[in-house]
Every structure is written in C-alpha cells, then in structure tokens.
Scaffold this motif. Structure first.
Motif, PDB file in Angstrom:
ATOM      1  N   VAL A   4       0.864  -1.192   0.000  1.00 37.12           N
ATOM      2  CA  VAL A   4       0.000   0.000   0.000  1.00 37.12           C
ATOM      3  C   VAL A   4       0.891   1.231   0.000  1.00 37.12           C
ATOM      4  N   THR A   5       0.591   2.183  -0.898  1.00 31.04           N
ATOM      5  CA  THR A   5       1.285   3.473  -0.837  1.00 31.04           C
ATOM      6  C   THR A   5       0.275   4.569  -0.506  1.00 31.04           C
ATOM      7  N   LEU A   6       0.726   5.510   0.332  1.00 28.47           N
ATOM      8  CA  LEU A   6      -0.055   6.720   0.609  1.00 28.47           C
ATOM      9  C   LEU A   6       0.849   7.882   0.199  1.00 28.47           C
ATOM     10  N   ALA A   7       0.388   8.704  -0.743  1.00 29.04           N
ATOM     11  CA  ALA A   7       1.213   9.819  -1.214  1.00 29.04           C
ATOM     12  C   ALA A   7       0.472  11.133  -0.988  1.00 29.04           C
ATOM     13  N   TYR A   8       1.258  12.188  -0.774  1.00 22.48           N
ATOM     14  CA  TYR A   8       0.659  13.501  -0.475  1.00 22.48           C
ATOM     15  C   TYR A   8       1.164  14.562  -1.446  1.00 22.48           C
ATOM     16  N   HIS A   9       1.995  14.153  -2.387  1.00 24.04           N
ATOM     17  CA  HIS A   9       2.600  15.084  -3.349  1.00 24.04           C
ATOM     18  C   HIS A   9       2.501  14.408  -4.709  1.00 24.04           C
ATOM     19  N   PHE A  68      -6.901  -1.237  -7.317  1.00 21.87           N
ATOM     20  CA  PHE A  68      -7.903  -0.209  -7.654  1.00 21.87           C
ATOM     21  C   PHE A  68      -7.397   0.591  -8.842  1.00 21.87           C
ATOM     22  N   LYS A  69      -8.146   0.567  -9.922  1.00 18.80           N
ATOM     23  CA  LYS A  69      -7.702   1.333 -11.099  1.00 18.80           C
ATOM     24  C   LYS A  69      -7.654   2.820 -10.744  1.00 18.80           C
ATOM     25  N   LYS A  70      -8.675   3.234  -9.945  1.00 20.21           N
ATOM     26  CA  LYS A  70      -8.680   4.630  -9.478  1.00 20.21           C
ATOM     27  C   LYS A  70      -8.218   4.642  -8.035  1.00 20.21           C
ATOM     28  N   PRO A  71      -7.215   5.454  -7.706  1.00 21.03           N
ATOM     29  CA  PRO A  71      -6.729   5.416  -6.320  1.00 21.03           C
ATOM     30  C   PRO A  71      -7.811   5.833  -5.326  1.00 21.03           C
ATOM     31  N   LEU A  72      -7.660   5.380  -4.076  1.00 19.13           N
ATOM     32  CA  LEU A  72      -8.618   5.745  -3.024  1.00 19.13           C
ATOM     33  C   LEU A  72      -8.223   7.083  -2.404  1.00 19.13           C
ATOM     34  N   ARG A  73      -9.229   7.809  -1.929  1.00 16.44           N
ATOM     35  CA  ARG A  73      -9.005   9.090  -1.253  1.00 16.44           C
ATOM     36  C   ARG A  73      -9.656   9.032   0.128  1.00 16.44           C
ATOM     37  N   PRO A  74      -9.217   9.873   1.058  1.00 16.53           N
ATOM     38  CA  PRO A  74      -9.845   9.840   2.385  1.00 16.53           C
ATOM     39  C   PRO A  74     -11.317  10.266   2.319  1.00 16.53           C
ATOM     40  N   SER A  75     -12.118   9.734   3.237  1.00 19.81           N
ATOM     41  CA  SER A  75     -13.545  10.090   3.257  1.00 19.81           C
ATOM     42  C   SER A  75     -13.705  11.553   3.700  1.00 19.81           C
ATOM     43  N   GLU A  76     -14.877  12.097   3.427  1.00 11.25           N
ATOM     44  CA  GLU A  76     -15.163  13.483   3.870  1.00 11.25           C
ATOM     45  C   GLU A  76     -15.060  13.569   5.389  1.00 11.25           C
ATOM     46  N   PRO A 130      -7.785  17.523   8.741  1.00 13.69           N
ATOM     47  CA  PRO A 130      -7.634  18.225   7.457  1.00 13.69           C
ATOM     48  C   PRO A 130      -6.308  17.918   6.759  1.00 13.69           C
ATOM     49  N   LYS A 131      -5.291  17.505   7.523  1.00  9.70           N
ATOM     50  CA  LYS A 131      -3.994  17.207   6.906  1.00  9.70           C
ATOM     51  C   LYS A 131      -4.038  15.966   6.012  1.00  9.70           C
ATOM     52  N   SER A 132      -5.144  15.205   6.110  1.00  5.96           N
ATOM     53  CA  SER A 132      -5.263  14.002   5.270  1.00  5.96           C
ATOM     54  C   SER A 132      -5.775  14.336   3.865  1.00  5.96           C
ATOM     55  N   ARG A 133      -6.164  15.609   3.645  1.00  5.22           N
ATOM     56  CA  ARG A 133      -6.955  15.897   2.444  1.00  5.22           C
ATOM     57  C   ARG A 133      -6.252  15.583   1.125  1.00  5.22           C
ATOM     58  N   SER A 134      -4.929  15.669   1.098  1.00  4.69           N
ATOM     59  CA  SER A 134      -4.253  15.427  -0.179  1.00  4.69           C
ATOM     60  C   SER A 134      -3.843  13.966  -0.371  1.00  4.69           C
ATOM     61  N   ALA A 135      -4.213  13.088   0.577  1.00  6.98           N
ATOM     62  CA  ALA A 135      -3.731  11.698   0.495  1.00  6.98           C
ATOM     63  C   ALA A 135      -4.308  10.955  -0.711  1.00  6.98           C
ATOM     64  N   VAL A 136      -3.454  10.172  -1.342  1.00  2.13           N
ATOM     65  CA  VAL A 136      -3.852   9.311  -2.457  1.00  2.13           C
ATOM     66  C   VAL A 136      -3.324   7.915  -2.128  1.00  2.13           C
ATOM     67  N   MET A 137      -4.231   6.944  -2.061  1.00  8.27           N
ATOM     68  CA  MET A 137      -3.820   5.586  -1.651  1.00  8.27           C
ATOM     69  C   MET A 137      -3.895   4.622  -2.826  1.00  8.27           C
ATOM     70  N   ARG A 138      -2.828   3.858  -3.022  1.00  4.38           N
ATOM     71  CA  ARG A 138      -2.797   2.845  -4.085  1.00  4.38           C
ATOM     72  C   ARG A 138      -2.482   1.488  -3.469  1.00  4.38           C
ATOM     73  N   VAL A 139      -3.026   0.446  -4.077  1.00  2.11           N
ATOM     74  CA  VAL A 139      -2.858  -0.913  -3.529  1.00  2.11           C
ATOM     75  C   VAL A 139      -2.416  -1.855  -4.646  1.00  2.11           C
ATOM     76  N   LEU A 140      -1.332  -2.578  -4.392  1.00  3.53           N
ATOM     77  CA  LEU A 140      -0.810  -3.548  -5.357  1.00  3.53           C
ATOM     78  C   LEU A 140      -0.785  -4.915  -4.688  1.00  3.53           C
ATOM     79  N   ARG A 141      -1.223  -5.962  -5.407  1.00  7.43           N
ATOM     80  CA  ARG A 141      -1.183  -7.300  -4.792  1.00  7.43           C
ATOM     81  C   ARG A 141      -0.314  -8.224  -5.630  1.00  7.43           C
ATOM     82  N   ARG A 142       0.498  -9.014  -4.963  1.00 16.67           N
ATOM     83  CA  ARG A 142       1.278 -10.021  -5.688  1.00 16.67           C
ATOM     84  C   ARG A 142       0.357 -11.208  -5.949  1.00 16.67           C
TER      85      ARG A 142
END
Ligand SMILES: C[S@@+](CC[C@H](N)C(=O)[O-])C[C@H]1O[C@@H](n2cnc3c(N)ncnc32)[C@H](O)[C@@H]1O
Length: 313
Positions: A250-255, A279-287, A294-306
């Motif tokens: 799992v990656t969480l990126a903010y930039h 997930f073809k479209k990355p996940l974002r934090p819920s409202e 508020p510091k979570s707002r720019s997070a983008v989460m991606r998931v890769l499985r072997r």
C-alpha cells in the motif's frame, strides 16, 4: 520534553490500509515509513500472536519515539526496527527475516510517504515556515549538510530549477535572485531569513491568497535536500518484489511527484503476470476523515497485490 508534550501525528486512511492488507496472526509486515508508528501499532495488533513487524525510518528521533510506543502498545509480535532509507527495504527485510528465522518474503508493506506532523512542528528541524528555527530540513541529520549550507553556494540557476520543478513555484526566478543577492551581505540561516527572501521576491498583490507565500519554496527545498523523489519508482518496484504471493503493498502519497512514482511502479509491475493493481482509481480519504484531520486531504492511496502464482512475465 515529556512524550505527552511532544507533537503527535494522526495516521491517515488507517481503516482503508488495514482492509486492503487483510492481515492474519503470524504474518510478516513491513512499515517502510514508521513515523510515530500509528499504522504499525494497528498492523501489529492484527498479526499477533506470532507475527513480525519490520519498521524503517530514516529519522532517528521518529524511530526512538516509535520504539517506545510499540513497546507499550503491542504484545505477542516480534519487532525489528531499522534506521534506514526505505530504498534499502529489501536489505532490511533480509536482515530482519534472517535474525528472526523467517522466510525471506513478507505479507504486507506500507509506504506512507513524505513527512509526519511531529517533524513539521519541531522548530529545530527547520521544516516549517510557521516557526522560526535553524534552516536544516534534513530528515536524516546523520547525513549531508543543512539547507543553510547549501544556500551559501548554490547557483541562482539551480535554485530556480529546484523551486520550479519540485514546488511549481512560478516566482522561482525572482526568489532565487533575491536569495543569491541577499546572501552576499546576510547569511540565510533561519527559516525566517528564507521567508523574508521569498516575501521580498513575490509582490504582495500577486500572491495566492489560499497558500502561504513560502509554502511552495519550502516544499521544493525539503524534497530536494532529502532527495525524496530520487529513484522512488525503482524503490517501490524493489519493495514489491519482497512480497509473498498474495501479499499487498500500500502506498499513501501527499505530493503529485510521489504519487506519480507509485502509479508508474504499479503500472510497470502489473503489466506482467506477477502483480495486480487492485484499484484502477486510487482511493481518497472520506469526507469524515478530512473533516476530522484536514492534513489528510491530499492523500492518495494505491494498492498492489502479488498474484498467488507470484510469477512475473
Ligand atoms: C507520513 S509519516 C508516517 C506516519 C506513520 N504512518 C504513522 O502513522 O505514524 C512518514 C515517515 O516516513 C519517514 N520517511 C520519509 N521518507 C523516508 C525514506 N526515504 N526512508 C525512510 N523513512 C522515510 C519520515 O521520516 C516519516 O517519519
């Protein structure tokens, strides 16, 4: 300062990370960006009893605080902590698995990229323009030199390039010019010195009202001095190859630069048979999470499985 008085960090998308990993007792997990161990404590609880948690951070101060927290908040798991860059994650995995007599592949890896709130709020780190402090910005103070040293000799041209490329700062040329002029008479040694240069370079009427005038420059210089984007895609690809069949990264990126590296790494890996980009479209934090943190707002989460076969083309 007592632990209770130190700045803290709220872990981002914790439930989503745990859901994606589907952890079980006895598993081996790697937190490549341990920070204050918020995600790690939660992961450790799910792999107990019998699991192994491998934690990596290049910041000694974070490691020390994480170690204390893991000691008091976890039970029934083996813990191996490493003062290292996550680009050396395969080496850390080899070392930890050998030490604890485990197979060399792991079940889950988290890369929660960037920096944490405790680092930003520590004025002595010189990361934030909101507090005056020595202009250092290094995450690993055992290596390299503080930013103030670099600003003594760097050329205006290189400085402009850094501000433009890593901060999308449209006043890059003007800011670089002011820094190079001002250092002739006044060394730029504190965060306030740098903010003064930026304020002198960007006309008040032209500033973006939604962002502090120094935001982009501070971000760019921090990414530069820590080499935060260097070989990031390759590092993510190498980390993924440490996964067991069925294992999850799992990656969480903010930039945008960090997320681009994760996206390209996942694309390259999932083009073969060995990995699936979940997930073809990355996940974002819920409202709800953004309202709470508020510091979570720019997070983008991606998931890769072997894939279960674990084979690559
Ligand atoms: C966003 S924080 C992690 C927060 C953590 N997940 C938590 O819940 O407390 C990112 C951490 O990764 C570390 N870090 C960033 N880049 C790193 C790198 N290249 N190698 C090792 N650690 C890194 C930073 O020092 C910081 O402590």
């Amino acid at each position: 300062m007592s632990e209770a008085a130190l700045p803290t960090h709220v872990s981002v998308m914790l439930d989503e990370v745990l859901d994606a990993m589907n952890l079980q007792p006895g598993m081996v997990v790697v937190d490549g960006t341990l920070g204050l161990a918020g995600h790690s404590v939660a992961m450790a609880k799910q792999i107990a009893p019998g699991g192994l948690l491998i934690g990596i951070d290049w910041d000694q101060a974070m490691l020390a605080r994480a170690e204390a927290r893991l000691k008091t908040e976890t039970d029934g798991v083996e813990i191996s902590l490493h003062h290292a860059d996550y680009r050396a994650l395969p080496d850390c995995v080899r070392e930890a698995c050998a030490r604890f007599g485990r197979r060399l592949l792991v079940d889950a890896i988290l890369l929660d990229l960037g920096l944490n709130n405790a680092q930003i709020e520590d004025a002595l780190r010189g990361i934030s323009f909101r507090q005056n402090g020595p202009l250092d910005m290094r995450m690993d103070v055992s290596k390299g030199v503080p930013l103030s040293e670099i600003l003594k000799t760097i050329s205006a041209r290189e400085l402009e390039q850094i501000l433009w490329d890593l901060g999308d700062e449209r006043w890059a040329r003007q800011i670089a010019k002011v820094i190079v002029e001002r250092r002739k008479t006044h060394p730029i040694e504190t965060t306030d010195d740098l903010v003064d240069c930026i304020q002198a370079a960007v006309p008040a009427a032209k500033r973006d009202k939604r962002l502090h005038v120094a935001t982009r420059s501070f971000q760019a210089l921090r990414i530069y001095i820590n080499g935060e984007l260097d070989e990031l895609q390759q590092a993510i690809e190498s980390a993924a190859r440490c996964l067991n069949p069925g294992g999850t990264l799992v990656t969480l990126a903010y930039h945008s630069g960090e997320d681009r590296a994760a996206k390209h790494a996942f694309k390259a890996l999932s083009q073969g048979e060995g990995f699936t980009n979940v997930f073809k479209k990355p996940l974002r934090p819920s409202e709800e999470e953004v309202a709470r943190n508020p510091k979570s707002r720019s997070a983008v989460m991606r998931v890769l499985r072997r894939n279960d076969s674990g084979e690559e083309q």
